[in-house]
Design a protein around this motif. Sequence first.
Motif, PDB file in Angstrom:
ATOM      1  N   GLU B  50       0.840  -1.206   0.000  1.00  8.30           N
ATOM      2  CA  GLU B  50       0.000   0.000   0.000  1.00  8.30           C
ATOM      3  C   GLU B  50       0.869   1.248   0.000  1.00  8.30           C
ATOM      4  O   GLU B  50       0.572   2.239  -0.677  1.00  8.30           O
ATOM      5  CB  GLU B  50      -0.936  -0.014   1.217  1.00  8.30           C
ATOM      6  N   TRP B  51       1.949   1.208   0.782  1.00  5.03           N
ATOM      7  CA  TRP B  51       2.888   2.323   0.812  1.00  5.03           C
ATOM      8  C   TRP B  51       3.475   2.546  -0.586  1.00  5.03           C
ATOM      9  O   TRP B  51       3.573   3.683  -1.055  1.00  5.03           O
ATOM     10  CB  TRP B  51       3.992   2.038   1.840  1.00  5.03           C
ATOM     11  N   GLU B  52       3.833   1.456  -1.265  1.00  6.09           N
ATOM     12  CA  GLU B  52       4.388   1.594  -2.623  1.00  6.09           C
ATOM     13  C   GLU B  52       3.371   2.208  -3.582  1.00  6.09           C
ATOM     14  O   GLU B  52       3.715   3.055  -4.404  1.00  6.09           O
ATOM     15  CB  GLU B  52       4.845   0.228  -3.161  1.00  6.09           C
ATOM     16  N   ILE B  55       3.275   5.877  -2.870  1.00  2.00           N
ATOM     17  CA  ILE B  55       4.449   6.550  -3.456  1.00  2.00           C
ATOM     18  C   ILE B  55       4.220   6.738  -4.953  1.00  2.00           C
ATOM     19  O   ILE B  55       4.450   7.833  -5.508  1.00  2.00           O
ATOM     20  CB  ILE B  55       5.731   5.716  -3.211  1.00  2.00           C
ATOM     21  N   ASP B  56       3.751   5.699  -5.626  1.00  6.07           N
ATOM     22  CA  ASP B  56       3.488   5.795  -7.071  1.00  6.07           C
ATOM     23  C   ASP B  56       2.418   6.849  -7.359  1.00  6.07           C
ATOM     24  O   ASP B  56       2.541   7.626  -8.318  1.00  6.07           O
ATOM     25  CB  ASP B  56       3.021   4.441  -7.623  1.00  6.07           C
ATOM     26  N   LEU B  58       1.587   9.514  -5.533  1.00  5.03           N
ATOM     27  CA  LEU B  58       2.110  10.870  -5.299  1.00  5.03           C
ATOM     28  C   LEU B  58       3.074  11.278  -6.408  1.00  5.03           C
ATOM     29  O   LEU B  58       3.080  12.426  -6.856  1.00  5.03           O
ATOM     30  CB  LEU B  58       2.804  10.938  -3.936  1.00  5.03           C
ATOM     31  N   THR B  59       3.889  10.323  -6.850  1.00  5.68           N
ATOM     32  CA  THR B  59       4.828  10.610  -7.933  1.00  5.68           C
ATOM     33  C   THR B  59       4.064  10.988  -9.205  1.00  5.68           C
ATOM     34  O   THR B  59       4.373  11.997  -9.864  1.00  5.68           O
ATOM     35  CB  THR B  59       5.732   9.391  -8.190  1.00  5.68           C
ATOM     36  N   GLY B  62       2.613  14.464  -8.937  1.00  6.11           N
ATOM     37  CA  GLY B  62       3.613  15.509  -9.197  1.00  6.11           C
ATOM     38  C   GLY B  62       3.937  15.619 -10.674  1.00  6.11           C
ATOM     39  O   GLY B  62       4.081  16.714 -11.214  1.00  6.11           O
ATOM     40  N   GLN B  63       4.005  14.474 -11.322  1.00  3.42           N
ATOM     41  CA  GLN B  63       4.415  14.496 -12.729  1.00  3.42           C
ATOM     42  C   GLN B  63       3.272  14.930 -13.650  1.00  3.42           C
ATOM     43  O   GLN B  63       3.520  15.288 -14.800  1.00  3.42           O
ATOM     44  CB  GLN B  63       5.009  13.145 -13.108  1.00  3.42           C
ATOM     45  N   CYS B  65       1.649  17.558 -13.055  1.00  3.16           N
ATOM     46  CA  CYS B  65       1.618  19.028 -12.966  1.00  3.16           C
ATOM     47  C   CYS B  65       2.406  19.649 -14.111  1.00  3.16           C
ATOM     48  O   CYS B  65       3.492  19.186 -14.450  1.00  3.16           O
ATOM     49  CB  CYS B  65       2.202  19.508 -11.633  1.00  3.16           C
ATOM     50  N   THR B  66       1.816  20.678 -14.716  1.00  3.57           N
ATOM     51  CA  THR B  66       2.473  21.423 -15.788  1.00  3.57           C
ATOM     52  C   THR B  66       2.247  22.906 -15.518  1.00  3.57           C
ATOM     53  O   THR B  66       1.679  23.272 -14.487  1.00  3.57           O
ATOM     54  CB  THR B  66       1.854  21.073 -17.155  1.00  3.57           C
ATOM     55  N   GLN B  70      -2.473  21.854 -12.150  1.00  2.00           N
ATOM     56  CA  GLN B  70      -1.912  21.662 -10.823  1.00  2.00           C
ATOM     57  C   GLN B  70      -2.643  20.504 -10.138  1.00  2.00           C
ATOM     58  O   GLN B  70      -3.630  20.697  -9.446  1.00  2.00           O
ATOM     59  CB  GLN B  70      -1.993  22.956 -10.011  1.00  2.00           C
ATOM     60  N   PHE B  72      -1.698  18.534  -7.743  1.00  2.96           N
ATOM     61  CA  PHE B  72      -1.631  18.457  -6.272  1.00  2.96           C
ATOM     62  C   PHE B  72      -2.685  19.350  -5.617  1.00  2.96           C
ATOM     63  O   PHE B  72      -3.236  19.006  -4.562  1.00  2.96           O
ATOM     64  CB  PHE B  72      -0.235  18.797  -5.742  1.00  2.96           C
ATOM     65  N   LEU B 204      -8.638   8.451  -8.385  1.00  4.82           N
ATOM     66  CA  LEU B 204      -9.073   8.424  -6.980  1.00  4.82           C
ATOM     67  C   LEU B 204     -10.584   8.627  -6.881  1.00  4.82           C
ATOM     68  O   LEU B 204     -11.278   7.907  -6.147  1.00  4.82           O
ATOM     69  CB  LEU B 204      -8.327   9.514  -6.204  1.00  4.82           C
TER      70      LEU B 204
END
Lengths: 289, 289
Positions: B50-52, B55-56, B58-59, B62-63, B65-66, B70, B72, B204
Amino acid sequence: MTTDATGTGVTEQALASLRGTADPRLRELLTGLVRHLHDFARETRLTQEEWERAIDFLTATGQACTDTRQEFILLSDVLGLSMLVETVNGDRAPGATESTVLGPFHMTESPVRELGADIDLVGGGETCVISGRVLARDGTPLPGAVVDVWQADDKGYYDVQQPGVQPAGNGRGLFTADADGRFWFRTCVPAAYPIPTDGPVGGLLHATGRHPYRPAHIHFIAAAEGHTPVTTHIFVAGGEYLDTDAVFAVKQSLVKDFAETDDPSLAKEFGVPNPFRLARFDLVLEPAA
Amino acid sequence: MTTDATGTGVTEQALASLRGTADPRLRELLTGLVRHLHDFARETRLTQEEWERAIDFLTATGQACTDTRQEFILLSDVLGLSMLVETVNGDRAPGATESTVLGPFHMTESPVRELGADIDLVGGGETCVISGRVLARDGTPLPGAVVDVWQADDKGYYDVQQPGVQPAGNGRGLFTADADGRFWFRTCVPAAYPIPTDGPVGGLLHATGRHPYRPAHIHFIAAAEGHTPVTTHIFVAGGEYLDTDAVFAVKQSLVKDFAETDDPSLAKEFGVPNPFRLARFDLVLEPAA
């Protein structure tokens, strides 16, 4: 519609919006996340400007991630979250090898190597041999267990951090234990190193007055049929930063002697020049749940 | 070094590592963040897998975003965090205009426009006039107040979402209130719209069974010397999704009539065809702290 000034109405609405989540575990996780995130913002009275800085920080963290760099794992690491997750899931019976964090550098497949191979493809460091067995908790050897190894070089860098300098796969190896569960390989003694500080996480460490160093270590993932894999490191006893690891990953049971060894016949057996450093330890796995 | 299985030792170490933070407010924020993050992981027994995935996620966020997106902020919005931050900081005295979220589309500078200008550069929507005053809480007009406006078009898209379709600055304007604190401009009635669902936040929403719609609204930031700026929207009364805004941003006081108006002389005064829709409301600012 919200009319409250404390924001409890907003929190209730956000929680209510999660009730239709089909997967009950996802619902549980998101509910816990919203509760804690909201409590955090409410308790600290997070300002709009601080929120904007947090958004910028998270965005930059995501954008710092590449095929060879995982800044979000690094962030999780320096906040102690990675080690906490490892700890709450790593409730091992006495005698089983303790786990520690995966870290951000297990991102390429380790090359398959023969037992005894040298994973230091560059040379120049202090030669050492790592030797041990993969065992079940009752001491039974686990032949054919797979041992994935990765480490920084004697300057403190992983191959993926220095693509022009180190050959890919330097410091990495995927070994298969022999009929007695034994594994051994040659390498150089790893150095303590700073986690990457040129990204957002480096800025966070700087702002908190923390050093970025990790004590010298070698990563392992050991897996065998019928057993739960373990993700761990061994740390070089006597090294710096064992008490202030930037990612809080040191456990006493994982600190190992890399003993100065002057034994020509042993050196010959391992195919290394005498004297050399020798770390012996076993990877003890729990039965699969 | 940690030896505990519940992870309280890891949490203590992580908290201790923050004690050297020079800025006391940053120390307070990070301490609260670590406490809540760790409690979340401990209470839910967050697994490594679940943590992984987190991380994926959230990554990827972030990616995504341009310069014109936005993701986030969007994430913060759909978790209710943005509205909560706005709410805990927007503790306004009665009579002052209530605040609501900034949202992810205030990312370009609004073009400076004359009072009365049409911010609908494309046309085709239902014509409306927005008219009101910027006032101090005691009713004193605030001449020279700056009113920043941005909105989606009648199809539900912002200019930055359709660079080839809408001209830059469509639906946006930066107005200066006149000597009586008045502002007015022409536009089209905005449409309800889904927040972008083609990124991680859309995934989500899908997983939680939520619709992505926001009720129709126009954004404002009003600022005047000696006063605290307010970031808010007005919502079109009677529209869909007022009770299930995907970002929880509706406040009853911000729901305004966009009244069908059949008044040739008023239409002439505003320079619009008769009949038209008319929303009247005042932006009431609090004195600066």
